[in-house]
Scaffold this active site. Structure first.
Site, PDB file in Angstrom:
ATOM      1  N   ASN A  13      -2.351  -5.873  -5.306  1.00 16.66           N
ATOM      2  CA  ASN A  13      -1.263  -4.716  -4.878  1.00 16.66           C
ATOM      3  C   ASN A  13      -2.081  -3.554  -4.456  1.00 16.66           C
ATOM      4  OD1 ASN A  13       0.688  -2.663  -4.521  1.00 16.66           O
ATOM      5  ND2 ASN A  13       1.291  -2.871  -6.815  1.00 16.66           N
ATOM      6  N   LYS A  15      -1.276  -0.554  -3.511  1.00 18.33           N
ATOM      7  CA  LYS A  15      -0.738   0.427  -3.479  1.00 18.33           C
ATOM      8  C   LYS A  15      -1.007   1.553  -2.461  1.00 18.33           C
ATOM      9  CE  LYS A  15      -0.954  -0.273  -8.497  1.00 18.33           C
ATOM     10  NZ  LYS A  15      -0.873   0.197  -9.786  1.00 18.33           N
ATOM     11  N   HIS A 106       8.900  -2.559  -9.095  1.00 20.73           N
ATOM     12  CA  HIS A 106       7.337  -2.046  -9.993  1.00 20.73           C
ATOM     13  C   HIS A 106       7.738  -0.938 -10.604  1.00 20.73           C
ATOM     14  CE1 HIS A 106       3.282  -0.747 -10.203  1.00 20.73           C
ATOM     15  NE2 HIS A 106       2.967  -2.093  -9.936  1.00 20.73           N
ATOM     16  N   GLU A 108       5.928   1.853 -11.055  1.00 18.26           N
ATOM     17  CA  GLU A 108       5.890   3.077 -10.232  1.00 18.26           C
ATOM     18  C   GLU A 108       7.050   3.307  -9.196  1.00 18.26           C
ATOM     19  OE1 GLU A 108       1.122   2.321 -10.281  1.00 18.26           O
ATOM     20  OE2 GLU A 108       1.931   2.069  -8.225  1.00 18.26           O
ATOM     21  N   GLU A 178       4.015  -6.547 -16.216  1.00 20.28           N
ATOM     22  CA  GLU A 178       3.229  -5.479 -16.273  1.00 20.28           C
ATOM     23  C   GLU A 178       3.419  -4.543 -17.445  1.00 20.28           C
ATOM     24  OE1 GLU A 178       1.366  -4.926 -11.901  1.00 20.28           O
ATOM     25  OE2 GLU A 178       3.181  -3.907 -12.268  1.00 20.28           O
ATOM     26  N   GLY A 184      -3.522   0.779 -14.387  1.00 21.18           N
ATOM     27  CA  GLY A 184      -4.373   1.925 -13.822  1.00 21.18           C
ATOM     28  C   GLY A 184      -4.975   2.605 -15.182  1.00 21.18           C
ATOM     29  N   SER A 222      -4.317  -3.713 -15.264  1.00 24.41           N
ATOM     30  CA  SER A 222      -5.753  -3.671 -15.482  1.00 24.41           C
ATOM     31  C   SER A 222      -6.543  -5.085 -15.566  1.00 24.41           C
ATOM     32  CB  SER A 222      -6.251  -2.787 -16.639  1.00 24.41           C
ATOM     33  OG  SER A 222      -5.739  -1.226 -16.361  1.00 24.41           O
ATOM     34  N   GLY A 243      -4.149  -4.747  -9.435  1.00 19.52           N
ATOM     35  CA  GLY A 243      -4.125  -3.317  -8.682  1.00 19.52           C
ATOM     36  C   GLY A 243      -5.470  -2.957  -8.297  1.00 19.52           C
ATOM     37  N   GLY A 244      -6.237  -1.958  -9.050  1.00 20.74           N
ATOM     38  CA  GLY A 244      -7.357  -1.713  -8.527  1.00 20.74           C
ATOM     39  C   GLY A 244      -8.533  -2.382  -8.260  1.00 20.74           C
TER      40      GLY A 244
END
Length: 264
Positions: A13, A15, A106, A108, A178, A184, A222, A243-244
């Site tokens: 993802n 983002k 999600h 967010e 999640e 994050g 994470s 994610g990241g």
């Protein structure tokens, strides 16, 4: 079929990242890793979720990848079809562009953009009716976990899903757990805690659908190359929503490889 026979999914993802040139380089780097050591669809389903304006360009770039990589929309409209809905992209428009996968729910979207239960259910309904595969996100906040409400919150989100999924649509559902406090933040639920929640989700699904043992449940929060092998070893963790770490081709590939290796 037991959960151990489910083909895992690893989806990046992105983002609201990255800039176009970096996106192109990221895809090129990922394709190079897949060229050197392909991952088959029998080992792991791979996917990336770029920003909406990059969906088609990323899709085109990935067409000649050595291993198939699915292109996933990060969100869709609660409105269906076409019409005077400025800024929206409907399930039907995604399907018309051969974007067959979408994230829904999600944290967010729920926390920042006001995707309440009504909106999430509308998005689920539209996506499934258009024939999209949904990666449905669930998870609890730190406060909910610390007050002992984690399972209750997550299972309620599963019930929200069950309220709109028809019997013949469960094969188009992938679930991503999640924990909100681990997204994050660099914090990760321990493999034991993650496995316990995944097992509870599968137990809940068993009360709802005969497809429970065939439904992939991904972990997000994470996920890194450093913890992927340990997470992949858990029987009810069938992949990762990354994610990241998905913004680095090497990290993303190593995570995918960790889950693919469980099918060798």
């Amino acid at each position: 079929m037991s959960s151990s026979t489910i083909i895992p999914w690893v989806v990046g993802n992105w983002k609201m990242n990255p800039m176009q040139a970096n996106s192109q380089q990221l895809i090129q780097d990922l394709k190079q890793y897949l060229q050197q050591n392909p991952i088959t669809q029998q080992q792991c389903h791979l996917g990336v979720a770029p920003i909406s304006i990059a969906l088609l360009s990323v899709q085109q770039q990935l067409q000649d990848a050595q291993s198939p990589v699915k292109v996933v929309a990060q969100d869709l409209s609660q409105m269906s079809g076409t019409g005077a809905y400025t800024g929206e992209v409907s399930a039907e428009l995604l399907k018309d562009s051969q974007i067959d996968y979408v994230l829904v729910g999600h944290s967010e979207r729920r926390e920042i953009f006001g995707d309440d239960v009504v909106k999430v259910k509308a998005k689920l309904t539209n996506a499934l009716n258009a024939g999209l595969t949904v990666i449905y996100c669930v998870g609890e906040s730190l406060e909910q976990r610390e007050t002992g409400q984690a399972e209750q919150v997550v299972l309620q989100q599963i019930c929200d899903l069950a309220a709109v999924v028809k019997a013949g649509q469960w094969h188009n559902i992938v679930i991503a757990y999640e924990p909100i406090w681990a997204i994050g933040t660099g914090k990760t639920a321990s493999p034991q805690d993650a496995q316990a929640m995944h097992a509870k989700i599968r137990e809940g699904l068993t009360q709802i659908t005969v497809e429970a043992q065939q439904t992939a449940i991904l972990y997000g929060g994470s996920v890194k190359a450093e913890n992927a092998v340990e997470l992949a070893a858990c029987p009810d963790i069938n992949g990762a929503l990354v994610g990241g770490a998905s913004l680095n081709a090497e990290s993303f590939y190593k995570i995918a490889q960790a889950f693919a290796n469980t099918k060798e």
